[in-house]
Design an enzyme around this catalytic site. Structure first.
Site, PDB file in Angstrom:
ATOM      1  CB  THR A   1      -0.902   0.004   1.259  1.00  0.00           C
ATOM      2  OG1 THR A   1      -1.556   1.264   1.378  1.00  0.00           O
ATOM      3  CG2 THR A   1      -0.082  -0.215   2.518  1.00  0.00           C
ATOM      4  CG  ASP A   2      -1.111   4.966  -1.070  1.00  0.00           C
ATOM      5  OD1 ASP A   2      -1.705   4.344  -0.166  1.00  0.00           O
ATOM      6  OD2 ASP A   2      -1.673   5.801  -1.804  1.00  0.00           O
ATOM      7  CD  GLU A   3      -3.503   3.627   4.491  1.00  0.00           C
ATOM      8  OE1 GLU A   3      -3.306   3.709   5.718  1.00  0.00           O
ATOM      9  OE2 GLU A   3      -4.590   3.296   3.989  1.00  0.00           O
TER      10      GLU A   3
ATOM     11  CE1 TYR B   1      -3.222  -2.477   5.526  1.00  0.00           C
ATOM     12  CE2 TYR B   1      -3.451  -0.127   5.104  1.00  0.00           C
ATOM     13  CZ  TYR B   1      -3.308  -1.417   4.641  1.00  0.00           C
ATOM     14  OH  TYR B   1      -3.250  -1.658   3.287  1.00  0.00           O
TER      15      TYR B   1
ATOM     16  CE  LYS C   1       0.359  -4.607   2.959  1.00  0.00           C
ATOM     17  NZ  LYS C   1       0.233  -5.978   2.379  1.00  0.00           N
TER      18      LYS C   1
END
Length: 358
Positions: free
Chosen positions: A133-135, A159, A163
């Site tokens: 993810t870009d998060e 989260y 990741k």
């Protein structure tokens, strides 16, 4: 190829399975724990396909993963399985650590043992593609350039932290053990079969039922949006064409504020199915922002577009119309979820709508 794909009954994973079986000759071994967000229905006609094998197993179960590799002898791995809901990670981070960190470690170790037993031609072709993810890159402020493959990591939620940890494990296994790994990071996905707790389906279904449309803060938080079928197409290209050791930032070039997204949903529903009570924007309610809510995510996909000869076909308006129309045409699926699994659980909470990996 025979592909071992984790999380293939999830939102993004099922889109990848459908793409592989409809547009390639590959065999798919679909490993899924079948948590609350998984659905065999999302596989559509691919569930009973002769090139699809569904294995119900937990990626954090080392014995089960060793057995999967021994039984099916895959040529590549596409790792999408993950816990992905930010609000859930804040309320209960332990599941996220187990699945996203321990699960990725367990899968990497099983893949490493498998890779070590392959002959040289198969080793040269083997890939471990980790979908992220870009998060993991943290948050952007207004005016900051979008994320790229070289943006430093700065995760802000349980989260995104788990990741980020999984991304680092994948790269460490490449450097230390020479496992041929690839990482891809993506932005917010949306489209058919997304679980109703995510932003676009949540707002769509609440609007259909005349419920409040909760918006965190003032609605100015911004996300980049990618239609899930476009993402699936890009992921297939990564596993087929990607270079081991590389990272691919996959985005849709469609940034929108949360309030813009909510208003766009209202406008489409008003055109498609007018509400006698009036325009649905009347249902918008601004609610207390969640802890640590990142202001903006956006990806510059230029490098991936060039490397993969790919660009997202759908703009946001076209993809959103297709998505809303799908929910209107598939009421039995989401009505069952709302009644059986979702009653009384956070129907009034707005989320960012991201599920990576599958």
């Amino acid at each position: 190829m025979k592909l071992l794909l984790t999380g293939g009954c999830g939102f993004i994973g099922s889109a990848v399975v459908r793409n592989l079986l409809r547009h390639t000759d590959h065999v798919v071994v679909n490993v899924d724990k079948m948590t609350y967000a998984a659905s065999e229905d999302a596989l559509e006609d691919c569930l009973g396909h002769h090139r699809h094998i569904l294995v119900r197993a937990d990626i954090a179960d080392a014995d089960a993963m060793r057995q999967v590799f021994a039984t099916h002898d895959p040529d590549a791995v596409m790792h999408l399985a993950a816990e992905s809901h930010v609000d859930r990670s804040i309320d209960g981070p332990d599941d996220f650590v187990r699945t996203n960190v321990l699960g990725t470690f367990t899968l990497l170790e099983a893949a490493r043992r498998h890779y070590g037993g392959l002959n040289e031609p198969r080793k040269a072709a083997f890939r471990f593609h980790h979908i992220s993810t870009d998060e993991v890159f943290g948050a952007l402020e207004a005016g900051d350039p979008p994320f790229t493959e070289t943006t430093p990591y700065d995760p802000r939620s349980p989260y995104s932290a788990t990741k980020a940890a999984s991304d680092h494990l994948v790269r460490a296994w490449s450097h230390t053990y020479k496992l041929p790994t690839i990482v891809s990071n993506t932005c917010n996905n949306y489209g058919p079969w997304q679980f109703p707790e995510k932003l676009i389906p949540l707002i769509t279904l609440n609007a259909l039922e005349g419920r409040d449309l909760p918006v965190y803060g003032d609605g100015s938080n911004m996300r980049d949006w990618l239609f899930v079928e476009d993402h699936a197409e890009a992921l297939v290209r990564v596993v087929q064409q990607g270079v081991p050791g590389e990272t691919y930032a996959i985005g849709g070039r469609q940034p929108r504020t949360n309030l813009q997204v909510v208003k766009a949903i209202c406008a489409h529903l008003d055109r498609r199915l007018p509400d006698p009570a009036g325009p649905r924007e009347r249902l918008i309610r601004f609610v207390t922002d969640r802890p640590g809510h990142d202001f903006r995510y956006e990806i510059d996909p230029s490098r991936a577009e060039t490397a993969l000869d790919w660009k997202a076909p759908h703009d946001f308006e076209t993809g959103l119309a297709r998505t809303i129309d799908w929910y209107l045409d598939n009421r039995p699926w989401w009505e069952t979820l709302r009644k059986a699994r979702y009653a009384g659980q956070r129907l009034g909470t707005m989320t960012d709508g991201k599920e990576k990996a599958a």
